[in-house]
Design an enzyme around this catalytic site. Structure first.
Site, PDB file in Angstrom:
ATOM      1  N   ASP A  43      -3.313  -5.254   5.593  1.00  0.00           N
ATOM      2  CA  ASP A  43      -2.381  -4.353   5.663  1.00  0.00           C
ATOM      3  C   ASP A  43      -2.648  -3.399   4.423  1.00  0.00           C
ATOM      4  OD1 ASP A  43       0.162  -3.293   5.691  1.00  0.00           O
ATOM      5  OD2 ASP A  43       0.575  -4.573   4.221  1.00  0.00           O
ATOM      6  N   ASP A  93       0.036  -0.985   2.625  1.00  0.00           N
ATOM      7  CA  ASP A  93       1.089  -0.715   1.719  1.00  0.00           C
ATOM      8  C   ASP A  93       1.794  -1.950   1.387  1.00  0.00           C
ATOM      9  OD1 ASP A  93       1.457   2.168   3.469  1.00  0.00           O
ATOM     10  OD2 ASP A  93       1.257   2.171   1.507  1.00  0.00           O
TER      11      ASP A  93
HETATM   12  C1  XBP Z   1       4.206   0.665   5.493  1.00  0.00           C
HETATM   13  C2  XBP Z   1       4.861   1.540   6.261  1.00  0.00           C
HETATM   14  C3  XBP Z   1       4.529   3.074   6.122  1.00  0.00           C
HETATM   15  C4  XBP Z   1       5.030   3.296   4.576  1.00  0.00           C
HETATM   16  C5  XBP Z   1       4.922   4.946   4.406  1.00  0.00           C
HETATM   17  O1  XBP Z   1       2.782   0.451   6.045  1.00  0.00           O
HETATM   18  O2  XBP Z   1       5.759   1.200   6.956  1.00  0.00           O
HETATM   19  O3  XBP Z   1       5.503   3.630   6.824  1.00  0.00           O
HETATM   20  O4  XBP Z   1       5.986   2.856   4.021  1.00  0.00           O
HETATM   21  O5  XBP Z   1       3.935   5.325   5.081  1.00  0.00           O
HETATM   22  P1  XBP Z   1       1.977  -0.868   5.936  1.00  0.00           P
HETATM   23  P2  XBP Z   1       3.955   6.702   6.020  1.00  0.00           P
HETATM   24  O6  XBP Z   1       1.608  -1.171   7.674  1.00  0.00           O
HETATM   25  O7  XBP Z   1       0.553  -0.398   5.299  1.00  0.00           O
HETATM   26  O8  XBP Z   1       2.538  -1.911   5.401  1.00  0.00           O
HETATM   27  O9  XBP Z   1       5.047   7.574   5.440  1.00  0.00           O
HETATM   28  O10 XBP Z   1       2.618   7.373   5.877  1.00  0.00           O
HETATM   29  O11 XBP Z   1       4.236   6.033   7.206  1.00  0.00           O
HETATM   30 MG    MG Z   2       2.635  -3.396   4.265  1.00  0.00          MG
END
Ligand code: XBP
Ligand code: MG
Length: 244
Positions: free
Chosen positions: A9, A11
């Site tokens: 993953d 973020d």
């Molecule tokens: C986390 C998310 C993303 C980010 C924001 O992604 O839910 O929506 O919070 O990025 P991950 P965007 O699966 O990497 O934890 O605005 O590009 O969606």
């Molecule tokens: Mg994440």
């Protein structure tokens, strides 16, 4: 069963990015003259909606606006999110967010061991590329045998679509992989794809339910990297997804 691939993953897992995301949402709102400001408490609630476009749409729903105004705002969500993504990639390019502890070492160990690497993230591809290039170098995106972003599939996490697409692209069965996530939604997605899942929560997700995690660590720097994960993966099959 050997470990043939690591699926990351982005973020919260590779880097603790959500406060920069939050600031960039607010910058885009201000730019459009919208009287919206997402503080930490509101953003922590909104984070339960994965995907930036879906998050903004959910926020609009919560405002309980008159139909015509809600519909007008719904039409500007894609442009608003595109503006936010421009702010975010610029902030990441400025070095705003470092990798979390242990991430760079684990990626290096996996590459030296000949494992396949993949990204399974709900965020956008430009955000993924920006983070990889500005924390690991311009060539870093080529290290990954598969990179799947939120808009590449029908359903975002906690649906397994992103992980299933990654597995298809890797050509590796779930039993030969280890997934790394930071949130309950990410854990649910990985478990629904039958993956052995390591969770490293952040302050945004520490309070969430990780009962089905196969390993729960403060961060990836807590252990001695790939050998530890290979040993734990070999000791027992991944926990089932039931409780997720
Ligand atoms: C986390 C998310 C993303 C980010 C924001 O992604 O839910 O929506 O919070 O990025 P991950 P965007 O699966 O990497 O934890 O605005 O590009 O969606
Ligand atoms: Mg994440």
């Amino acid at each position: 069963m050997n470990v043939d691939a690591l699926i990351f993953d982005v973020d919260g897992t590779l880097a603790d990015t959500e406060d920069v995301h939050r600031q960039c949402f607010n910058e885009a709102f201000a730019e459009q003259g919208l009287p919206w400001y997402w503080g930490h408490r509101v953003y922590a609630e909104l984070l339960l909606t994965t995907g930036g476009k879906e998050r903004i749409a959910h926020f609009i729903d919560r405002l309980r606006l008159p139909e015509a105004e809600a519909s007008r705002l719904a039409h500007i969500v894609p442009a608003l999110h595109a503006a936010k993504t421009c702010h975010y990639t610029r902030r990441i390019a400025s070095g705003a967010v470092p990798l979390r502890p242990g991430v760079a070492v684990l990626l290096d160990q996996a590459r030296r061991a000949g494992l396949k690497l993949a990204i399974a993230s709900t965020t956008t591809r430009p955000n993924i590329d920006a983070l990889l290039e500005h924390t690991l170098g311009r060539a870093a995106t080529t290290w990954f045998d598969a990179i799947v972003a939120g808009d590449d599939v029908e359903r975002k996490k906690p649906a397994p679509d992103i992980h299933v697409r990654v597995l298809d692209l890797l050509g590796v069965p779930p039993t030969g992989c280890i997934a790394f996530e930071d949130s309950h939604a990410g854990l649910r997605a990985a478990k629904a794809a039958s993956l052995f899942t390591v969770v490293t929560p952040t302050a945004w997700t520490r309070h969430e339910d990780f009962a089905t995690a196969d390993l729960l660590l403060d961060d990836l720097g807590m252990v001695d990297g790939l050998d530890y994960f290979r040993y734990e993966h070999s000791r027992r099959p991944g926990k089932s997804a039931e409780a997720a």
